[in-house]
Enzyme design. Sequence first.
Site, PDB file in Angstrom:
ATOM      1  N   ASP A  66       8.970  29.143  16.431  1.00  0.00           N
ATOM      2  CA  ASP A  66       8.805  28.677  15.054  1.00  0.00           C
ATOM      3  C   ASP A  66       7.685  27.654  14.930  1.00  0.00           C
ATOM      4  O   ASP A  66       7.194  27.111  15.929  1.00  0.00           O
ATOM      5  CB  ASP A  66      10.101  28.018  14.563  1.00  0.00           C
ATOM      6  CG  ASP A  66      11.239  28.998  14.413  1.00  0.00           C
ATOM      7  OD1 ASP A  66      10.963  30.204  14.296  1.00  0.00           O
ATOM      8  OD2 ASP A  66      12.405  28.557  14.417  1.00  0.00           O
ATOM      9  N   TYR A 130      14.355  28.113  27.584  1.00  0.00           N
ATOM     10  CA  TYR A 130      13.949  27.070  26.657  1.00  0.00           C
ATOM     11  C   TYR A 130      14.516  25.739  27.127  1.00  0.00           C
ATOM     12  O   TYR A 130      15.637  25.673  27.643  1.00  0.00           O
ATOM     13  CB  TYR A 130      14.473  27.349  25.250  1.00  0.00           C
ATOM     14  CG  TYR A 130      13.743  28.432  24.494  1.00  0.00           C
ATOM     15  CD1 TYR A 130      12.677  28.121  23.648  1.00  0.00           C
ATOM     16  CD2 TYR A 130      14.126  29.766  24.614  1.00  0.00           C
ATOM     17  CE1 TYR A 130      12.008  29.116  22.944  1.00  0.00           C
ATOM     18  CE2 TYR A 130      13.469  30.769  23.902  1.00  0.00           C
ATOM     19  CZ  TYR A 130      12.405  30.434  23.072  1.00  0.00           C
ATOM     20  OH  TYR A 130      11.752  31.418  22.377  1.00  0.00           O
TER      21      TYR A 130
END
Length: 305
Positions: A66, A130
């Site tokens: 994002d 992540y």
Amino acid sequence: MTLGPNMHNCARYLIFFQYIGTKYSGAVKVPAHQGLKRGVQDHLEDALRRLKPLNPVSLFISSRTDTGVHALSNSAHFDLQRRNDKPIFTENVLVDALNFHLRKEQIRVTSAHRVRDDFHARFCARSRTYVYRLALGIAHHADLPLTEGDLCWNLHNMELDVGAMREAADVLVGTHDFSSFRAVSSDLPFKSPVKTLDVVNIRPGGSFAHAHFHRDIPFWELTFRSRSFLYRQVRRMTGALVAVGQGKLSVPQVKALLEARDSLAYANLLAAPPQGLFLTRVDYRETDLQLPQQTSEEQPPTSVL
């Protein structure tokens, strides 16, 4: 792409690249009419076009991040065809050439691999990792060293109940329907919400300027690994775990949230902001990164721009 016998100047490459996501709209390209910020893909494709390929170059990115999310190792594949009098790029030359054209951006290509012509960066990926970074005891953004400005989530709390957070993390590990932890998006009807979360690890972290800043700041890192994730799943899971650490949510409530299998069940919780999130690894089988012997031998030892 299928290579013919006289197309030795055409090749498929996998590149790994990193970026600070603050100034970009995300990893993938953005239609020109949607705003001023461009995606990382836009800049990578601009750099590729400067290499003057014969074919229209399009990147296929493995992991969509994002706006404001960073990557230490994202990946993408593309096909590149040169003029008949030009040999294909070697991996090292390709990396240097792309980074030359990216020098004004906060984007760097770290490595390149020539791969077989049916390789796909997204679908061949075996796992993605992540890391979410938290900084504690930060009453104001100015309390952070400059090196941390948009690279962590700064919390007012001086302490978190890490034991409870780890207990809640154990609830999330395994194969589940993660509908409650995905945000609504245009592709929601087309993606299964069932994912297998292999790792959730919570451990102390550190500041990039730890040895040189005037005071110690407690940092924590939350690590998540899965073959793939749903839209904003990591940020939503992080927000829930931090809420547990702050005493705003209990472990049974996290379990109930998971079992609700409803994105609206998350509505009153706070998803973690984008700036603390880093994509750190995209893993492939070693054999996927190796060309068949005959194709490899055909590759010239050097190349020129």
